[in-house]
Design an enzyme around this catalytic site. Structure first.
Site, PDB file in Angstrom:
ATOM      1  N   ASN A   7       0.855  -1.100  -0.048  1.00  0.00           N
ATOM      2  CA  ASN A   7      -0.158   0.000  -0.062  1.00  0.00           C
ATOM      3  C   ASN A   7       0.953   1.265  -0.127  1.00  0.00           C
ATOM      4  OD1 ASN A   7      -1.313   2.365   1.135  1.00  0.00           O
ATOM      5  ND2 ASN A   7      -3.091   0.859   1.573  1.00  0.00           N
ATOM      6  N   ASP A   9       0.107   4.506  -0.327  1.00  0.00           N
ATOM      7  CA  ASP A   9      -0.697   5.639   0.253  1.00  0.00           C
ATOM      8  C   ASP A   9       0.171   6.850   0.867  1.00  0.00           C
ATOM      9  OD1 ASP A   9      -3.002   4.824  -0.683  1.00  0.00           O
ATOM     10  OD2 ASP A   9      -3.840   4.331   1.323  1.00  0.00           O
ATOM     11  N   HIS A  10       1.158   6.319   1.927  1.00  0.00           N
ATOM     12  CA  HIS A  10       1.852   7.078   2.520  1.00  0.00           C
ATOM     13  C   HIS A  10       3.148   7.832   1.944  1.00  0.00           C
ATOM     14  CE1 HIS A  10      -0.736   6.430   5.757  1.00  0.00           C
ATOM     15  NE2 HIS A  10      -0.551   5.342   5.799  1.00  0.00           N
ATOM     16  N   ARG A  18       4.297  18.632   1.964  1.00  0.00           N
ATOM     17  CA  ARG A  18       4.932  19.885   1.142  1.00  0.00           C
ATOM     18  C   ARG A  18       4.143  20.241  -0.113  1.00  0.00           C
ATOM     19  NH1 ARG A  18      10.130  22.159   1.834  1.00  0.00           N
ATOM     20  NH2 ARG A  18      10.005  22.426   4.138  1.00  0.00           N
ATOM     21  N   HIS A  43      -5.538   3.934  -1.905  1.00  0.00           N
ATOM     22  CA  HIS A  43      -6.720   4.282  -1.347  1.00  0.00           C
ATOM     23  C   HIS A  43      -7.107   5.655  -1.822  1.00  0.00           C
ATOM     24  CE1 HIS A  43      -9.590   4.558   2.411  1.00  0.00           C
ATOM     25  NE2 HIS A  43     -10.069   4.950   1.390  1.00  0.00           N
ATOM     26  N   ARG A  45      -9.151   8.450  -1.196  1.00  0.00           N
ATOM     27  CA  ARG A  45     -10.096   8.706  -0.210  1.00  0.00           C
ATOM     28  C   ARG A  45     -11.003   9.927  -0.798  1.00  0.00           C
ATOM     29  NH1 ARG A  45      -9.136   6.976   5.539  1.00  0.00           N
ATOM     30  NH2 ARG A  45     -10.781   8.689   5.760  1.00  0.00           N
ATOM     31  N   ARG A  49      -6.649  13.078   0.928  1.00  0.00           N
ATOM     32  CA  ARG A  49      -5.543  13.614   1.928  1.00  0.00           C
ATOM     33  C   ARG A  49      -4.202  13.105   1.467  1.00  0.00           C
ATOM     34  NH1 ARG A  49      -6.779  10.134   7.515  1.00  0.00           N
ATOM     35  NH2 ARG A  49      -9.055  11.105   7.313  1.00  0.00           N
ATOM     36  N   GLU A  70      -8.704   0.819  -2.985  1.00  0.00           N
ATOM     37  CA  GLU A  70      -9.426   0.856  -1.891  1.00  0.00           C
ATOM     38  C   GLU A  70     -10.437   2.166  -2.280  1.00  0.00           C
ATOM     39  OE1 GLU A  70      -7.304   1.306   1.579  1.00  0.00           O
ATOM     40  OE2 GLU A  70      -6.388  -0.697   1.050  1.00  0.00           O
ATOM     41  N   THR A 100      -7.062   6.557  10.085  1.00  0.00           N
ATOM     42  CA  THR A 100      -7.031   5.501   8.995  1.00  0.00           C
ATOM     43  C   THR A 100      -8.153   4.636   9.001  1.00  0.00           C
ATOM     44  OG1 THR A 100      -5.470   3.582   8.232  1.00  0.00           O
ATOM     45  CG2 THR A 100      -5.759   3.648  10.537  1.00  0.00           C
ATOM     46  N   THR A 101      -8.239   3.755   8.068  1.00  0.00           N
ATOM     47  CA  THR A 101      -9.559   2.885   7.985  1.00  0.00           C
ATOM     48  C   THR A 101     -10.175   2.137   9.262  1.00  0.00           C
ATOM     49  OG1 THR A 101      -8.966   2.497   5.860  1.00  0.00           O
ATOM     50  CG2 THR A 101     -10.961   1.408   6.451  1.00  0.00           C
ATOM     51  N   GLU A 151     -11.311  -8.883   2.399  1.00  0.00           N
ATOM     52  CA  GLU A 151     -10.263  -8.660   3.366  1.00  0.00           C
ATOM     53  C   GLU A 151     -10.525  -8.358   4.680  1.00  0.00           C
ATOM     54  OE1 GLU A 151      -7.778  -5.729   1.287  1.00  0.00           O
ATOM     55  OE2 GLU A 151      -6.637  -5.141   3.433  1.00  0.00           O
ATOM     56  N   HIS A 218      -4.308  -4.506   7.560  1.00  0.00           N
ATOM     57  CA  HIS A 218      -4.180  -3.080   8.397  1.00  0.00           C
ATOM     58  C   HIS A 218      -3.473  -3.471   9.657  1.00  0.00           C
ATOM     59  CE1 HIS A 218      -5.640   0.327  10.366  1.00  0.00           C
ATOM     60  NE2 HIS A 218      -6.263   0.609   8.961  1.00  0.00           N
ATOM     61  N   HIS A 241       1.630   1.075   6.291  1.00  0.00           N
ATOM     62  CA  HIS A 241       2.452   1.940   7.016  1.00  0.00           C
ATOM     63  C   HIS A 241       3.705   1.480   7.564  1.00  0.00           C
ATOM     64  CE1 HIS A 241       3.352   4.303  10.667  1.00  0.00           C
ATOM     65  NE2 HIS A 241       2.954   5.107   9.856  1.00  0.00           N
TER      66      HIS A 241
HETATM   67  N1  PXP Z   1      -5.966  -2.879   3.700  1.00  0.00           N
HETATM   68  C1  PXP Z   1      -6.964  -1.924   3.808  1.00  0.00           C
HETATM   69  C2  PXP Z   1      -8.476  -2.137   2.987  1.00  0.00           C
HETATM   70  C3  PXP Z   1      -6.658  -0.501   4.152  1.00  0.00           C
HETATM   71  O1  PXP Z   1      -7.638   0.240   4.318  1.00  0.00           O
HETATM   72  C4  PXP Z   1      -5.341  -0.452   4.716  1.00  0.00           C
HETATM   73  C5  PXP Z   1      -5.342   1.122   5.029  1.00  0.00           C
HETATM   74  O2  PXP Z   1      -5.347   1.704   4.189  1.00  0.00           O
HETATM   75  C6  PXP Z   1      -4.462  -1.474   4.781  1.00  0.00           C
HETATM   76  C7  PXP Z   1      -4.676  -2.463   4.222  1.00  0.00           C
HETATM   77  C8  PXP Z   1      -2.836  -1.181   4.893  1.00  0.00           C
HETATM   78  O3  PXP Z   1      -2.887  -0.703   6.360  1.00  0.00           O
HETATM   79  P1  PXP Z   1      -1.591  -0.529   6.926  1.00  0.00           P
HETATM   80  O4  PXP Z   1      -1.064   0.968   6.415  1.00  0.00           O
HETATM   81  O5  PXP Z   1      -1.869  -0.308   8.335  1.00  0.00           O
HETATM   82  O6  PXP Z   1      -0.506  -1.538   6.592  1.00  0.00           O
END
Ligand code: PXP
Length: 264
Positions: A7, A9-10, A18, A43, A45, A49, A70, A100-101, A151, A218, A241
């Site tokens: 994932n 996202d981060h 920035r 994801h 969102r 964000r 997602e 977070t979710t 999931e 997660h 994360h």
């Molecule tokens: N799976 C789903 C459906 C999620 O929403 C997330 C968080 O965005 C993750 C996995 C990954 O979670 P983490 O960032 O805690 O590893």
């Protein structure tokens, strides 16, 4: 072998800090591929964000790995994603104020809309997954709705592990409702794992067309991941994360390779 969905996202969270163009989540896709990841997860969102529409478009168009996006049950986001036709869309709950979710989808309350969305995905050849709490009722509903996969939300298990085996309990982030003696925490961890394994068996059991694929994610990290990866019926983990956190120190490619090792 359990597949790893990274994932990203981060990567975008860091860019948004920035409000500029780097680091680019698309670059992470190619590094993840080189490191042996099996899938890219991101994801989009409602509040944008981290990941933005243009990230999703560029990634779906260029990714050498399957892309799992997602999304909440938001008509505008869903329509946009369907137009891009990624390999899979995972429906998740979303709250603006959450970090977070939190928690799984409330399928019962959104039964009709989820059914319609799954049909719309099917028409475009997009696989569907529902992000759910590890509960039997949610699995029965997911099967009934004809989703391709569930999931399982591993957040509670991950939090219990943090409270038992990290210094979290001694920080301002301690989870008060999990403040219990070590033995009680271990018992809760065992119960939580047994429940996740039971749900994974339930989701994938049977030979009828309604058997689901079962994934999990997660809060998974290098320390807690092997217990989940060892559940035979769980074929894929989506992890964000902890990989990105480690990548800050060792680089993304190494962080992904180390996570694949930890999953064995
Ligand atoms: N799976 C789903 C459906 C999620 O929403 C997330 C968080 O965005 C993750 C996995 C990954 O979670 P983490 O960032 O805690 O590893």
């Amino acid at each position: 072998m359990t597949r790893l969905g990274v994932n990203i996202d981060h990567i975008a969270t860091l860019r948004e800090a920035r409000a500029i163009y780097e680091p680019d989540p698309l670059e992470a896709v190619f590094i993840a591929k080189n490191a042996g990841a099996h899938q890219i997860t991101l994801h989009l969102r409602e509040d944008r964000r981290h990941i933005h529409d243009s990230d999703v478009r560029r990634i779906v168009q260029s990714s050498p790995l399957p892309v799992n996006i997602e999304s909440a049950l938001d008509e505008r986001v869903i329509d946009y994603l369907i137009s891009l036709a990624p390999q899979r869309i995972t429906l998740v709950p979303e709250k603006r104020e959450e970090v977070t979710t939190e928690g799984g989808l409330d399928i019962e309350s959104h039964y009709d809309s989820i059914r319609d969305v799954i049909k719309a995905f099917e028409a475009k050849g997009i696989a569907s997954a529902l992000f759910i709490e590890p509960k039997k009722e949610a699995i029965f509903l997911a099967r009934e709705l004809g989703a391709s996969a569930v999931e399982l939300h591993t957040g509670r298990y991950a939090n219990l592990m943090l409270m038992a085996y990290s210094n979290l309990s001694r920080t301002h982030r301690a989870i008060m409702e999990m403040n219990m003696p070590p033995q009680a925490l271990q018992e809760e961890i065992n119960k939580s794992l047994e429940n996740i394994a039971l749900c994974a068996r339930l989701a994938t059991s049977g030979t009828d067309t309604r058997a689901l694929e079962c994934f999990a994610g997660h809060g998974l990290n290098y320390f807690n991941v092997s217990n989940i990866a060892n559940i035979a019926q769980i074929s894929e983990l989506n992890i964000g994360h902890s990989i990105i956190a480690r990548a800050v120190f060792v680089g993304l490619e190494r962080a992904i390779i180390q996570m694949k090792d930890a999953m064995c």
